[in-house]
Write an enzyme that holds these catalytic residues in place. Structure first.
Site, PDB file in Angstrom:
ATOM      1  N   TYR A  97      57.675 -61.534 -17.181  1.00  0.00           N
ATOM      2  CA  TYR A  97      57.075 -61.813 -15.877  1.00  0.00           C
ATOM      3  C   TYR A  97      57.199 -60.567 -15.003  1.00  0.00           C
ATOM      4  O   TYR A  97      57.060 -59.457 -15.485  1.00  0.00           O
ATOM      5  CB  TYR A  97      57.683 -63.079 -15.251  1.00  0.00           C
ATOM      6  CG  TYR A  97      56.766 -63.643 -14.202  1.00  0.00           C
ATOM      7  CD1 TYR A  97      55.457 -64.013 -14.537  1.00  0.00           C
ATOM      8  CD2 TYR A  97      57.161 -63.765 -12.885  1.00  0.00           C
ATOM      9  CE1 TYR A  97      54.579 -64.482 -13.583  1.00  0.00           C
ATOM     10  CE2 TYR A  97      56.285 -64.248 -11.924  1.00  0.00           C
ATOM     11  CZ  TYR A  97      54.995 -64.601 -12.277  1.00  0.00           C
ATOM     12  OH  TYR A  97      54.120 -65.057 -11.329  1.00  0.00           O
ATOM     13  N   ARG A 150      44.072 -62.774  -6.209  1.00  0.00           N
ATOM     14  CA  ARG A 150      45.137 -62.068  -5.483  1.00  0.00           C
ATOM     15  C   ARG A 150      46.378 -62.042  -6.362  1.00  0.00           C
ATOM     16  O   ARG A 150      47.360 -62.744  -6.112  1.00  0.00           O
ATOM     17  CB  ARG A 150      45.407 -62.783  -4.151  1.00  0.00           C
ATOM     18  CG  ARG A 150      46.072 -61.918  -3.100  1.00  0.00           C
ATOM     19  CD  ARG A 150      47.224 -62.653  -2.435  1.00  0.00           C
ATOM     20  NE  ARG A 150      48.290 -62.911  -3.408  1.00  0.00           N
ATOM     21  CZ  ARG A 150      49.368 -63.631  -3.147  1.00  0.00           C
ATOM     22  NH1 ARG A 150      49.522 -64.198  -1.991  1.00  0.00           N
ATOM     23  NH2 ARG A 150      50.312 -63.810  -4.055  1.00  0.00           N
ATOM     24  N   LYS A 168      54.336 -67.558 -16.075  1.00  0.00           N
ATOM     25  CA  LYS A 168      55.045 -68.582 -15.295  1.00  0.00           C
ATOM     26  C   LYS A 168      55.448 -69.753 -16.170  1.00  0.00           C
ATOM     27  O   LYS A 168      56.573 -70.261 -16.076  1.00  0.00           O
ATOM     28  CB  LYS A 168      54.163 -69.062 -14.138  1.00  0.00           C
ATOM     29  CG  LYS A 168      54.085 -68.069 -12.999  1.00  0.00           C
ATOM     30  CD  LYS A 168      54.578 -68.663 -11.708  1.00  0.00           C
ATOM     31  CE  LYS A 168      54.964 -67.562 -10.738  1.00  0.00           C
ATOM     32  NZ  LYS A 168      55.125 -68.003  -9.362  1.00  0.00           N
ATOM     33  N   GLU A 239      48.213 -70.790  -8.178  1.00  0.00           N
ATOM     34  CA  GLU A 239      48.886 -69.505  -8.321  1.00  0.00           C
ATOM     35  C   GLU A 239      47.939 -68.346  -8.030  1.00  0.00           C
ATOM     36  O   GLU A 239      46.865 -68.230  -8.635  1.00  0.00           O
ATOM     37  CB  GLU A 239      49.425 -69.362  -9.753  1.00  0.00           C
ATOM     38  CG  GLU A 239      50.292 -68.162  -9.980  1.00  0.00           C
ATOM     39  CD  GLU A 239      51.614 -68.243  -9.232  1.00  0.00           C
ATOM     40  OE1 GLU A 239      52.124 -67.179  -8.835  1.00  0.00           O
ATOM     41  OE2 GLU A 239      52.129 -69.357  -9.051  1.00  0.00           O
ATOM     42  N   ASP A 240      48.331 -67.490  -7.091  1.00  0.00           N
ATOM     43  CA  ASP A 240      47.645 -66.231  -6.811  1.00  0.00           C
ATOM     44  C   ASP A 240      46.173 -66.409  -6.433  1.00  0.00           C
ATOM     45  O   ASP A 240      45.295 -65.650  -6.876  1.00  0.00           O
ATOM     46  CB  ASP A 240      47.786 -65.266  -7.989  1.00  0.00           C
ATOM     47  CG  ASP A 240      49.201 -64.681  -8.053  1.00  0.00           C
ATOM     48  OD1 ASP A 240      50.009 -64.994  -7.169  1.00  0.00           O
ATOM     49  OD2 ASP A 240      49.496 -63.917  -8.993  1.00  0.00           O
ATOM     50  N   ASP A 262      52.950 -72.233  -5.535  1.00  0.00           N
ATOM     51  CA  ASP A 262      54.197 -71.496  -5.641  1.00  0.00           C
ATOM     52  C   ASP A 262      54.242 -70.301  -4.699  1.00  0.00           C
ATOM     53  O   ASP A 262      55.291 -69.965  -4.161  1.00  0.00           O
ATOM     54  CB  ASP A 262      54.427 -71.038  -7.083  1.00  0.00           C
ATOM     55  CG  ASP A 262      55.782 -70.378  -7.263  1.00  0.00           C
ATOM     56  OD1 ASP A 262      56.795 -71.017  -6.941  1.00  0.00           O
ATOM     57  OD2 ASP A 262      55.826 -69.215  -7.698  1.00  0.00           O
ATOM     58  N   ASP A 263      53.099 -69.648  -4.478  1.00  0.00           N
ATOM     59  CA  ASP A 263      53.073 -68.497  -3.572  1.00  0.00           C
ATOM     60  C   ASP A 263      53.442 -68.909  -2.148  1.00  0.00           C
ATOM     61  O   ASP A 263      54.028 -68.124  -1.402  1.00  0.00           O
ATOM     62  CB  ASP A 263      51.688 -67.849  -3.562  1.00  0.00           C
ATOM     63  CG  ASP A 263      51.263 -67.387  -4.935  1.00  0.00           C
ATOM     64  OD1 ASP A 263      52.041 -66.667  -5.573  1.00  0.00           O
ATOM     65  OD2 ASP A 263      50.169 -67.765  -5.379  1.00  0.00           O
ATOM     66  N   ASN A 402      56.036 -58.046  -4.435  1.00  0.00           N
ATOM     67  CA  ASN A 402      55.999 -57.688  -5.852  1.00  0.00           C
ATOM     68  C   ASN A 402      54.715 -56.918  -6.150  1.00  0.00           C
ATOM     69  O   ASN A 402      53.718 -57.093  -5.449  1.00  0.00           O
ATOM     70  CB  ASN A 402      56.026 -58.955  -6.708  1.00  0.00           C
ATOM     71  CG  ASN A 402      57.421 -59.433  -6.973  1.00  0.00           C
ATOM     72  OD1 ASN A 402      58.287 -58.659  -7.316  1.00  0.00           O
ATOM     73  ND2 ASN A 402      57.640 -60.728  -6.802  1.00  0.00           N
TER      74      ASN A 402
END
Length: 544
Positions: A97, A150, A168, A239-240, A262-263, A402
């Site tokens: 990851y 993103r 993930k 996610e993203d 999660d973000d 990150n």
């Protein structure tokens, strides 16, 4: 650990990762499943196989090569892959990851090895349910889904973002014991606005700019409807996604199905866990803290909102709590007079004159902590850290962006410029720091890995119908309470990643207890919830 007995034989069995044991097939099994002659005659235990993996990895140059090796292993022998990850999680998490997955996503089309996960293109609208029925497992409990717009701090990577759901879900299993057969990575391909990708002959996604508006929302809606029809116990993790899609998608679906982002929520929970840990060092009260965020997107507002909700549990009203947070983005401090604020940002806009330098905002608002979710490196500069140190005996410095190249500052910078007084945690890993006076600090990594795998295990074990905000507060407290006094003395405010499985199962048990308390479970409440969680956790071992 799969309890399924092999129904395949010969090369088909050796190419089926869920059941393949490679050289760990016994002589009797080789005879039974027609494997004689297809493998070297030497028998090797799983432990010896893992040792060989460690040896091979040690001879590879660079983490991307190690990432690719482990990806190939996952495609060949799932049990050995997870046994390897779980043998040394602190070593392997940065490879499978962040930060390595970022480079893998950027180079996805050039290093593509083989099929993993579901790719759902918008060109297949009207047939998404049929596409999902091609997935080999019929009981899916977790989907991590991205549209690739993103990815980490790297931007629009199109279908290259698939590396994120794959990574993930690997951590769902390796860090919290969610059985891998229940997990499905998904990429929604609606095109890409990355023209370098569109012009790359090796790009594997749809070759047009991103679809927006009603057509995009209808496509996502068809996907969710198909998931609910085919996999009624499934939890969907967003996610993203870009902020302008992430926030409304979560708002639209959070009360309709078991889902979270999660973000937004995982990042918020790990930040809150870090704050709880930091307060064990400083001795302060949560309700006395003030936070200034570098970044004004969904991650920043998600963290600010969860901290605010935690503050309400300690006596503040929600408006009083929100007033203790401020956001600073590319246009400066988010003040009420600005006309460019999105609805999700407005609760944290402050009544103040405009400021366009972050250090000036620090001096004016006097925060006890600064949290970086900007994906812009080096903005927590020496002036900023020194200003925080003048205002606070133990300033909280959390550069959470990150990958490592995007971190707002390094651990060495934060400790050096604060004379060792900073309470530090970052989104990417940094090595221990020794100052000129001999003091050594161990920087914590505020990695969502402390939250989302445990949340997944709790949802899996309880078959929860919803994921709520309060579940993330419970998870944050459960993470922080596991940090030892010896760790706190070195500045470490998160549990050691080497013990991530035990930490995650503890968090999962706490969250599961809350799920049962709130009547959100589909299964009966067991007498011993922690024992129940541990019993259901996946263990990488070959079946007889």
């Amino acid at each position: 650990m799969s309890t399924q007995q092999p129904t395949l034989a010969g090369y088909e069995l050796l190419r089926y990762p869920h059941l393949n044991k490679g050289t760990a097939f016994t002589d009797a099994e080789r005879r039974t499943y027609h494997l004689e002659g297809l493998l070297p005659p030497g028998y090797r235990t799983l432990e010896l196989q893992i040792a060989r993996v460690h040896s091979e990895l040690a001879h590879l140059d660079g983490d991307l090569q190690k990432y690719l090796y482990l990806s190939d292993l996952q495609s060949r022998n799932e049990t050995m892959f997870y046994a390897t990850l779980m043998s040394d999680p602190s070593r392997f998490m940065p490879i499978v990851y962040t930060p390595t997955v970022g480079e893998a996503c950027q180079k996805f089309d050039h290093i593509y090895r083989g099929a993993r996960g579901m790719y759902l293109p918008i060109s297949a609208r009207g047939r998404i349910k049929a596409l999902l029925q091609n997935w080999p497992e019929k009981d899916v409990r977790f989907i991590v889904v991205t549209d690739g717009e993103r990815i980490l701090g790297l931007g629009d990577l199109g279908i290259g973002g698939m590396g994120i759901p794959i990574g993930k879900l690997s951590l769902y299993t390796a860090c919290a014991g969610v059985p891998p057969q229940y997990c499905m990575p998904v990429t929604l391909d609606v095109g890409t606005n990355n023209h370098e990708l569109l012009e790359d002959p090796l790009y594997l996604g749809l070759r047009h700019e991103r679809v927006r508006g009603d057509e995009y929302r209808a496509f996502v809606g068809e996907f969710i409807d198909a998931v609910q029809a085919l996999f009624p116990k499934c939890c969907v993790q967003w996610e993203d996604f870009a902020n302008f899609n992430a926030v409304p998608l979560l708002a639209h679906y959070k009360d309709k199905l078991c889902t979270y982002n999660d973000d937004i929520q995982g990042t918020a929970a790990v930040a809150l866990a870090g704050i709880f840990g930091a307060l064990r060092i400083s001795g302060g009260k949560l309700t006395d803290q003030r936070f200034l965020f570098l970044g004004g997107g969904s991650a920043a507002t998600g963290i600010a909102e969860l901290i605010s909700e935690a503050m309400t549990l300690e006596g503040l009203t929600i408006d009083e709590a929100r007033a203790r947070h401020a956001l600073f983005d590319v246009h400066g401090l988010m003040v009420r007079s600005r006309s460019d604020l999105a609805d999700f940002q407005k609760p944290f806009a402050v009544d103040h004159a405009p400021l366009d330098k972050f250090v000036d905002a620090v001096k004016a608002l006097k925060p006890t902590g600064i949290i970086g979710v900007s994906t812009v490196p080096k903005l927590f500069n020496q002036q900023v850290i020194e200003a925080m140190s003048e205002l606070n005996e133990r300033p909280i410095i959390f550069p959470y962006s990150n990958p490592t190249s995007r971190s707002e500052c390094t651990a060495e910078e934060a400790y050096t410029w604060s004379n060792g007084n900073a309470i530090f945690a970052s989104g990417s890993p940094f090595p221990p720091v020794t100052l000129h006076d001999g003091r050594t600090f161990v920087p914590g990594q505020g990695n969502n890995v402390y939250i989302f795998p445990a949340m997944g295990m709790a949802v899996y074990a309880t078959e929860a119908t919803r994921v709520t905000e309060e579940m993330f507060i419970v998870a944050a407290k459960a993470v922080a309470e596991q940090v030892s006094e010896e760790s706190l003395e070195t500045g470490l405010i998160y549990p050691p990643q080497a013990k991530i499985l035990d930490a995650s199962l503890h968090v999962a048990a706490r969250v599961a207890e809350h799920i049962f308390d709130k009547n959100l479970a589909r299964v009966p409440r067991p007498k011993d919830i922690e024992a129940y969680i541990r019993e259901r956790a996946y263990k990488p071992a070959y079946t007889a």
